[in-house]
Design a protein around this motif. Structure first.
Motif, PDB file in Angstrom:
ATOM      1  N   GLN A   1      -3.930 -55.113   8.094  1.00  0.00           N
ATOM      2  CA  GLN A   1      -4.159 -56.536   8.330  1.00  0.00           C
ATOM      3  C   GLN A   1      -3.210 -57.127   9.370  1.00  0.00           C
ATOM      4  OE1 GLN A   1      -4.725 -58.882   4.654  1.00  0.00           O
ATOM      5  NE2 GLN A   1      -4.686 -56.947   3.544  1.00  0.00           N
ATOM      6  N   VAL A   2      -2.110 -56.426   9.650  1.00  0.00           N
ATOM      7  CA  VAL A   2      -1.157 -56.948  10.626  1.00  0.00           C
ATOM      8  C   VAL A   2      -1.289 -56.237  11.974  1.00  0.00           C
ATOM      9  CG1 VAL A   2       0.464 -57.657   8.839  1.00  0.00           C
ATOM     10  CG2 VAL A   2       0.717 -55.404   9.900  1.00  0.00           C
ATOM     11  N   ASP A   3      -2.285 -55.400  12.102  1.00  0.00           N
ATOM     12  CA  ASP A   3      -2.503 -54.680  13.356  1.00  0.00           C
ATOM     13  C   ASP A   3      -2.660 -55.650  14.532  1.00  0.00           C
ATOM     14  OD1 ASP A   3      -3.193 -52.186  14.854  1.00  0.00           O
ATOM     15  OD2 ASP A   3      -5.094 -53.232  15.111  1.00  0.00           O
ATOM     16  N   GLY A   4      -1.781 -55.527  15.519  1.00  0.00           N
ATOM     17  CA  GLY A   4      -1.858 -56.363  16.707  1.00  0.00           C
ATOM     18  C   GLY A   4      -1.329 -57.772  16.543  1.00  0.00           C
ATOM     19  N   LYS A   5      -0.793 -58.105  15.367  1.00  0.00           N
ATOM     20  CA  LYS A   5      -0.316 -59.472  15.126  1.00  0.00           C
ATOM     21  C   LYS A   5       1.186 -59.629  15.310  1.00  0.00           C
ATOM     22  CE  LYS A   5      -4.053 -61.023  12.109  1.00  0.00           C
ATOM     23  NZ  LYS A   5      -4.389 -61.643  10.805  1.00  0.00           N
ATOM     24  N   PHE A   6       1.914 -58.518  15.432  1.00  0.00           N
ATOM     25  CA  PHE A   6       3.346 -58.572  15.694  1.00  0.00           C
ATOM     26  C   PHE A   6       3.604 -58.099  17.118  1.00  0.00           C
ATOM     27  CE2 PHE A   6       3.249 -58.232  11.090  1.00  0.00           C
ATOM     28  CZ  PHE A   6       4.167 -59.189  10.719  1.00  0.00           C
ATOM     29  N   LEU A   7       4.410 -58.866  17.856  1.00  0.00           N
ATOM     30  CA  LEU A   7       4.681 -58.541  19.254  1.00  0.00           C
ATOM     31  C   LEU A   7       6.172 -58.680  19.533  1.00  0.00           C
ATOM     32  CD1 LEU A   7       2.020 -60.591  19.026  1.00  0.00           C
ATOM     33  CD2 LEU A   7       1.928 -60.210  21.459  1.00  0.00           C
ATOM     34  N   SER A   8       6.714 -57.773  20.308  1.00  0.00           N
ATOM     35  CA  SER A   8       7.972 -58.056  20.990  1.00  0.00           C
ATOM     36  C   SER A   8       7.594 -58.797  22.259  1.00  0.00           C
ATOM     37  CB  SER A   8       8.709 -56.764  21.341  1.00  0.00           C
ATOM     38  OG  SER A   8       9.254 -56.175  20.184  1.00  0.00           O
ATOM     39  N   ALA A   9       8.345 -59.839  22.563  1.00  0.00           N
ATOM     40  CA  ALA A   9       7.986 -60.667  23.708  1.00  0.00           C
ATOM     41  C   ALA A   9       9.233 -61.110  24.450  1.00  0.00           C
ATOM     42  CB  ALA A   9       7.188 -61.885  23.268  1.00  0.00           C
ATOM     43  N   PHE A  10       9.062 -61.389  25.732  1.00  0.00           N
ATOM     44  CA  PHE A  10      10.115 -61.998  26.529  1.00  0.00           C
ATOM     45  C   PHE A  10       9.782 -63.479  26.629  1.00  0.00           C
ATOM     46  CE2 PHE A  10      12.358 -62.780  30.663  1.00  0.00           C
ATOM     47  CZ  PHE A  10      13.631 -62.588  30.142  1.00  0.00           C
ATOM     48  N   VAL A  11      10.683 -64.298  26.145  1.00  0.00           N
ATOM     49  CA  VAL A  11      10.466 -65.740  26.075  1.00  0.00           C
ATOM     50  C   VAL A  11      11.334 -66.422  27.122  1.00  0.00           C
ATOM     51  CG1 VAL A  11      10.490 -67.770  24.586  1.00  0.00           C
ATOM     52  CG2 VAL A  11      10.032 -65.501  23.592  1.00  0.00           C
TER      53      VAL A  11
END
Length: 290
Positions: free
Chosen positions: A258-268
């Motif tokens: 259910q969390v597939d693709g919903k968590f990201l490392s990101a540059f803010v």
């Protein structure tokens, strides 16, 4: 969130990061006990620094890294700038930043964990850099004056705070007009399952404390920032979720898909606007360019 809950999260974070510093000083990886750093089992903290960067810093700094990105690579630091790393840990990003801003610049690291500060100062001596200073304190109360920093970086730390609004207001306060906010962090897309939010241990794993990406933008805007951008650097899939949810007291088999693709490392990224009286006059008068 109540004061007691906030204090509980802070205590758990301090304990885990203190243990990570002690493991690094003993030659073990912060994320996988005694395994080598390049064999780390955590999909969030793996393979963030290339060989060239790793060669510039002591091995203990690399072993102590619990980040989710490489803000020094993306922050576009310039010679002579003053940089502040929020939650600097063993000092890896501070030491890399110090080399990029050169002898005319300065790099500060801020951390609340005594063990990490001790390790960071050892790494500073081993790296033989002079333009570095590590400060003890909390990212919700930055011990630096207003308008004193050119660039704020951070590596998977802001999501650990129980008061992110205050962190962002403090970041805005210490940045100079025109100063840049350039951090790596974990964000989510869409609502996060309450089972994960309720797990205090998941905060330390950069999961439960992560903001939804649009909420991150809104909080930056509310703090006064402009030119806000959230750029994904890694998107975590089902198998990654199985790894970083394991051992958190969560039904991994049921939740991971259910969390597939919903968590990201990101540059803010964001910028503190230049005050109106500091902006250059528009060059429309006959003598303005003389």
């Amino acid at each position: 969130m109540s004061t007691a809950e906030s204090a509980n999260i802070k205590d758990v974070v301090k304990e885990k990061y203190g243990q990570a510093a002690l493991r690094a000083r003993a030659g073990g990886s912060s994320c996988c006990g005694a395994t080598a750093a390049n064999a780390c089992c955590d999909p969030i903290t793996t393979n963030l620094y290339d060989a060239t960067q790793a060669a510039q810093i002591p091995q203990e700094a690399l072993l102590a890294s619990l980040g989710c990105g490489n803000p020094t690579l993306l922050a576009e630091l310039k010679l002579g700038e003053t940089v502040l790393d929020l939650g600097s840990g063993g000092g890896i990003d501070v030491l890399l930043s110090a080399r990029r801003v050169g002898s005319t610049g300065k790099a500060y690291g801020l951390d609340m964990t005594d063990e990490m500060l001790a390790l960071a100062n050892e790494n500073k001596r081993a790296a033989d850099v002079e333009n570095v200073e590590f400060l003890k304190g909390e990212i919700e109360n930055i011990p630096l004056p207003d308008n004193s920093i050119d660039v704020i970086i951070s590596n998977c730390v802001i999501n650990l705070s129980a008061d992110k609004d205050r962190v962002l207001r403090e970041a805005f306060r210490v940045l100079k007009p025109g100063g840049r906010f350039a951090v790596s962090d974990v964000v989510t897309r869409g609502e996060m399952l309450p089972e994960i939010r309720r797990s205090v241990l998941a905060w330390v794993g950069c999961i439960a404390g992560a903001l939804e990406e649009n909420e991150y933008r809104s909080k930056l805007e509310a703090s006064g920032f402009e030119q806000i951008e959230v750029q994904p650097t890694r998107i975590y899939r089902t198998e990654d979720a199985r790894e970083f949810l394991a051992g958190q007291g969560i039904d991994v088999a049921a939740i991971a898909p259910q969390v597939d693709g919903k968590f990201l490392s990101a540059f803010v990224r964001a910028v503190k606007p230049v005050a109106l009286n500091d902006k250059k006059e528009s060059c429309c008068a006959p003598t303005c360019c003389k």
